[in-house]
Design a protein around this motif. Structure first.
Motif, PDB file in Angstrom:
ATOM      1  N   ALA A 142       0.807  -1.223   0.000  1.00 32.72           N
ATOM      2  CA  ALA A 142       0.000   0.000   0.000  1.00 32.72           C
ATOM      3  C   ALA A 142       0.839   1.271   0.000  1.00 32.72           C
ATOM      4  O   ALA A 142       0.279   2.372  -0.057  1.00 32.72           O
ATOM      5  CB  ALA A 142      -0.943   0.004   1.203  1.00 32.72           C
ATOM      6  N   SER A 156      -1.766   2.072   7.536  1.00 29.31           N
ATOM      7  CA  SER A 156      -0.787   1.244   6.832  1.00 29.31           C
ATOM      8  C   SER A 156       0.567   1.529   7.463  1.00 29.31           C
ATOM      9  O   SER A 156       1.106   2.634   7.317  1.00 29.31           O
ATOM     10  CB  SER A 156      -0.778   1.584   5.335  1.00 29.31           C
ATOM     11  N   SER A 208      -2.711  -2.458   7.480  1.00 28.65           N
ATOM     12  CA  SER A 208      -1.821  -3.163   6.568  1.00 28.65           C
ATOM     13  C   SER A 208      -0.380  -2.867   6.957  1.00 28.65           C
ATOM     14  O   SER A 208      -0.107  -1.930   7.714  1.00 28.65           O
ATOM     15  CB  SER A 208      -2.075  -2.733   5.119  1.00 28.65           C
ATOM     16  N   ASN A 237       3.255  -2.032   5.115  1.00 28.15           N
ATOM     17  CA  ASN A 237       3.815  -1.644   3.821  1.00 28.15           C
ATOM     18  C   ASN A 237       5.330  -1.647   3.855  1.00 28.15           C
ATOM     19  O   ASN A 237       5.951  -1.872   4.906  1.00 28.15           O
ATOM     20  CB  ASN A 237       3.279  -0.276   3.401  1.00 28.15           C
ATOM     21  N   PRO A 280      -4.655  -4.191   2.711  1.00 37.60           N
ATOM     22  CA  PRO A 280      -4.250  -3.138   1.769  1.00 37.60           C
ATOM     23  C   PRO A 280      -5.196  -3.026   0.577  1.00 37.60           C
ATOM     24  O   PRO A 280      -5.404  -1.934   0.054  1.00 37.60           O
ATOM     25  CB  PRO A 280      -2.837  -3.553   1.343  1.00 37.60           C
ATOM     26  N   GLN A 340      -7.923  -0.827   1.695  1.00 39.63           N
ATOM     27  CA  GLN A 340      -7.478   0.558   1.792  1.00 39.63           C
ATOM     28  C   GLN A 340      -7.378   1.227   0.427  1.00 39.63           C
ATOM     29  O   GLN A 340      -7.532   2.446   0.312  1.00 39.63           O
ATOM     30  CB  GLN A 340      -6.132   0.610   2.512  1.00 39.63           C
TER      31      GLN A 340
END
Length: 453
Positions: A82, A288, A319, A321, A357, A360
């Motif tokens: 993400a 994220s 999430s 990242n 993700p 999102q």
């Protein structure tokens, strides 16, 4: 004339997308980690025309469809990053603190070898983000990693919602001070956000009034792409992803968005999000985050490796990242850390790099889990992907194989000769070397002081 141009653009866009390959495949006898429907042992996945067609045992390959034997292997949804800056030939438009009119789609580089290296880590989609030099930065691009094309449009994730990058804290304020533009303080960041959306409200009212009554042949208001993008944000048509660290600033942006009726928000990095986890959940905001990066500068000093787990347990869609061309190859390891720090289940941990993700980015109806009808973006591992010993073997996008470890070519590796010895091992890549501030014209302290002499 406008309608003709629109039709021509739609035609050429359709022609470009027609070049994207869709594959047919049968994956046999794998341990399928669906993320949404548990773990399925000795299960087959049939892919037709780039979509997951059937999931079950004892499926037979239709005539002409290739089979892949996944016996003893693990099949999972393709990993989604993400927050990425790979495949971008430029990252920041640093001339203003509000640049909502620019877009990363204009600087996609399909030849970046980092795309292939991400595929080698099981990654199938990325969110190519504008940098964090601006309070309101440029629009991002959600992409599928269809490596090998020379056409940037082939990497576009068709139908993905528009997204945009915001930034709070030290990155935009330091950039403002170095470039001599406003804002230069954290309180100035909030003021710029409020002023910008107030201007957008006025802009929207002008257009609403014009559209409500065209009978008098009024002259239309002057079109402003920057203002229109902010209006689209307020209407919920553009998803905001905001660079952030401190809890006070995270809470501030939620208050600003509440005041302007903006419904959707994802905080990027969000190192102190655990401090306001209930508030994030109540707003409906997402986060994220990094698994265990912090203390690389003062404003990220107060963090914890339990951040993702705390947010998850509080009902925040979370999430993990990479924000890195290197870490993107190890996101499955980053997800596994949440089992040590937070004791998340397998499905919860895997969702951090797949389904969450996707939510999102507004693409969870297409990717993020192994379900019938979804895109066949799939990674196959030789062991459970949450094991430190697991190695990605194959990666498929739309059912097309873009990485196969058994036929990995030496010229797309990090080191040209795979048999050569490595003299220096980089244990830790300083976060300052990553690309969020690339092209932002941020001066060092030495340069700043020398300019004042």
């Amino acid at each position: 004339m406008k309608n003709i141009l629109t039709l021509l653009l739609a035609f050429f866009s359709t022609m470009a997308l027609a070049q994207v390959q869709k594959g047919d495949l049968l994956i046999k006898n794998g341990t399928v980690l669906t993320v949404t429907n548990g773990t399925l042992e000795n299960t087959d996945v049939l892919i037709r025309d780039g979509k997951i067609s059937r999931i079950g045992k004892g499926l037979r390959a239709p005539r002409g469809v290739e089979s892949v034997d996944a016996t003893g292997k693990f099949v999972m949804p393709g990993i989604i990053d993400a927050h990425s800056h790979i495949a971008g030939s430029a990252i920041n438009e640093g001339t203003s603190q509000v640049t909502a009119e620019v877009s990363m789609e204009d600087v996609v580089n399909p030849l970046d070898v980092s795309i292939y290296r991400a595929l080698a880590g099981g990654v199938t989609s990325i969110h190519l983000m504008h940098g964090s030099a601006n309070v309101i930065g440029g629009q991002n691009e959600t992409m599928k990693l269809r490596y090998g094309t020379t056409n940037p449009d082939d990497l576009r994730f068709e139908g993905a919602p528009r997204t945009i990058k915001f930034a709070l804290g030290e990155n935009p304020t330091r950039g403002g001070r170095s470039r001599g533009i406003q804002p230069q303080s954290r309180m100035g960041v909030e003021n710029m956000l409020r002023n910008s959306f107030t201007q957008a409200v006025a802009y929207r009212k002008k257009w609403d009034a014009y559209n409500a009554d065209k009978s008098a042949r009024k002259v239309a208001p002057e079109y402003d792409l920057r203002m229109q993008t902010l209006v689209d944000i307020m209407n919920g048509d553009v998803l905001v992803h905001c660079h952030s660290y401190r809890a006070d600033e995270i809470y501030m942006l939620m208050k600003v968005f509440s005041d302007f009726g903006i419904p959707k928000l994802t905080f990027q990095h969000a190192n102190e999000a655990y401090k306001v986890a209930p508030e994030l959940a109540a707003f409906g905001a997402s986060a994220s985050v990094f698994a265990d990066w912090w203390a690389y500068k003062l404003e990220v000093y107060y963090s914890t490796a339990y951040n993702a787990a705390i947010l998850t347990e509080n009902g925040v869609t979370t999430s993990i990242n990479s924000d890195s061309g290197e870490l993107i190859r190890h996101l499955f390891h980053e997800a596994a850390k949440t089992q040590k720090y937070g004791n998340l289940s397998d499905d919860q941990a895997l969702a951090l790099i797949t389904l969450n993700p996707a939510k999102q980015l507004g693409i969870d109806n297409r990717v993020g889990s192994i379900e019938v009808g979804k895109d066949a973006d799939i990674a196959i591992f030789d062991g459970h992907p949450l094991s430190v010993y697991a190695v990605p073997l194959m990666t498929f996008v739309d059912g097309v194989k873009y990485f196969d470890k058994s036929i990995d070519k030496g010229d797309v590796r990090l080191y040209i000769n795979p048999e050569s010895s490595i003299e220096e091992v980089m244990i830790y890549d300083r976060h300052d070397d990553h690309r969020c501030l690339e092209g932002a014209n941020v001066l060092s302290l030495e340069e700043l002081f020398s300019n004042k002499k």
